[in-house]
Design a protein around this motif. Sequence first.
Motif, PDB file in Angstrom:
ATOM      1  N   PRO A 153       0.819  -1.213   0.000  1.00  0.00           N
ATOM      2  CA  PRO A 153       0.000   0.000   0.000  1.00  0.00           C
ATOM      3  C   PRO A 153       0.854   1.266   0.000  1.00  0.00           C
ATOM      4  CG  PRO A 153      -0.808  -1.550   1.621  1.00  0.00           C
ATOM      5  CD  PRO A 153       0.454  -2.136   1.066  1.00  0.00           C
ATOM      6  N   ASP A 210       1.147   4.066   7.309  1.00  0.00           N
ATOM      7  CA  ASP A 210       0.237   3.072   7.829  1.00  0.00           C
ATOM      8  C   ASP A 210       0.855   1.687   7.849  1.00  0.00           C
ATOM      9  OD1 ASP A 210      -2.283   3.282   8.888  1.00  0.00           O
ATOM     10  OD2 ASP A 210      -3.155   2.156   7.220  1.00  0.00           O
ATOM     11  N   VAL A 211       1.964   1.538   7.137  1.00  0.00           N
ATOM     12  CA  VAL A 211       2.588   0.225   7.014  1.00  0.00           C
ATOM     13  C   VAL A 211       3.836   0.170   7.885  1.00  0.00           C
ATOM     14  CG1 VAL A 211       3.658  -1.392   5.411  1.00  0.00           C
ATOM     15  CG2 VAL A 211       1.695  -0.032   4.683  1.00  0.00           C
ATOM     16  N   HIS A 232      -0.975  -9.756   8.739  1.00  0.00           N
ATOM     17  CA  HIS A 232       0.291  -9.292   8.200  1.00  0.00           C
ATOM     18  C   HIS A 232       0.370  -9.632   6.731  1.00  0.00           C
ATOM     19  CE1 HIS A 232       0.902 -13.533   9.010  1.00  0.00           C
ATOM     20  NE2 HIS A 232       1.893 -13.517   8.138  1.00  0.00           N
ATOM     21  N   ARG A 233       1.446  -9.201   6.124  1.00  0.00           N
ATOM     22  CA  ARG A 233       1.657  -9.430   4.717  1.00  0.00           C
ATOM     23  C   ARG A 233       3.122  -9.751   4.533  1.00  0.00           C
ATOM     24  NH1 ARG A 233       3.409  -6.887   0.455  1.00  0.00           N
ATOM     25  NH2 ARG A 233       2.382  -7.488  -1.462  1.00  0.00           N
ATOM     26  N   ARG A 246      -0.084  -3.515   9.194  1.00  0.00           N
ATOM     27  CA  ARG A 246      -0.799  -2.240   9.140  1.00  0.00           C
ATOM     28  C   ARG A 246      -0.975  -1.738  10.564  1.00  0.00           C
ATOM     29  NH1 ARG A 246      -3.170  -1.249   4.103  1.00  0.00           N
ATOM     30  NH2 ARG A 246      -4.056   0.569   5.074  1.00  0.00           N
ATOM     31  N   ARG A 247      -0.773  -0.425  10.717  1.00  0.00           N
ATOM     32  CA  ARG A 247      -0.869   0.159  12.051  1.00  0.00           C
ATOM     33  C   ARG A 247      -2.207  -0.166  12.712  1.00  0.00           C
ATOM     34  NH1 ARG A 247       2.117   4.172  14.351  1.00  0.00           N
ATOM     35  NH2 ARG A 247       3.142   4.660  12.404  1.00  0.00           N
ATOM     36  N   ASP A 306      -4.206  -2.723  12.278  1.00  0.00           N
ATOM     37  CA  ASP A 306      -4.290  -4.114  12.705  1.00  0.00           C
ATOM     38  C   ASP A 306      -3.521  -4.335  14.002  1.00  0.00           C
ATOM     39  OD1 ASP A 306      -5.821  -4.755  10.528  1.00  0.00           O
ATOM     40  OD2 ASP A 306      -4.115  -5.382   9.301  1.00  0.00           O
TER      41      ASP A 306
END
Length: 126
Positions: A69, A74-75, A103-104, A114-115, A117
């Motif tokens: 993203p 945000d990541v 997560h990714r 992501r913040r 999450d």
Amino acid sequence: MTQTAETKACNVCGLTVAIHMEAWCNTCGLLYHLNQRADLPGDDCGQVWINEEHLGLEFACDTCLNPVPAGLDDVLDTGEAAQVAGIAESALIELAAIGRVKHRRTGSGTLLFRRGDILDFSQGRR
Ligand SMILES: [Zn+2]
Ligand SMILES: [Zn+2]
């Protein structure tokens, strides 16, 4: 890891690509898994489809289909996410591995979070 002509690695998952699985992404130009034999087993690391305009095949690997993203604020990487969650980095990696934290994983194996999450996760913890 050394790369030779015989062992070509997939850019998405890093595993060796068999002859019948070879495909090159039109976007990044790198090799990825694409099973082109219905009679042989194999998991795809990307897609192929017919471009209706040019009637040609278009190839794209999962890395290009699911880009990181753009909102970088945000990541978070593992270190940042662990700090936000207030737990050790190793604990966070373990939780991600068992699917407790969203997560990714990028093509190079980096974990990204992501913040939102991470905040959800730390608020849900008792
Ligand atoms: Zn692959
Ligand atoms: Zn690609």
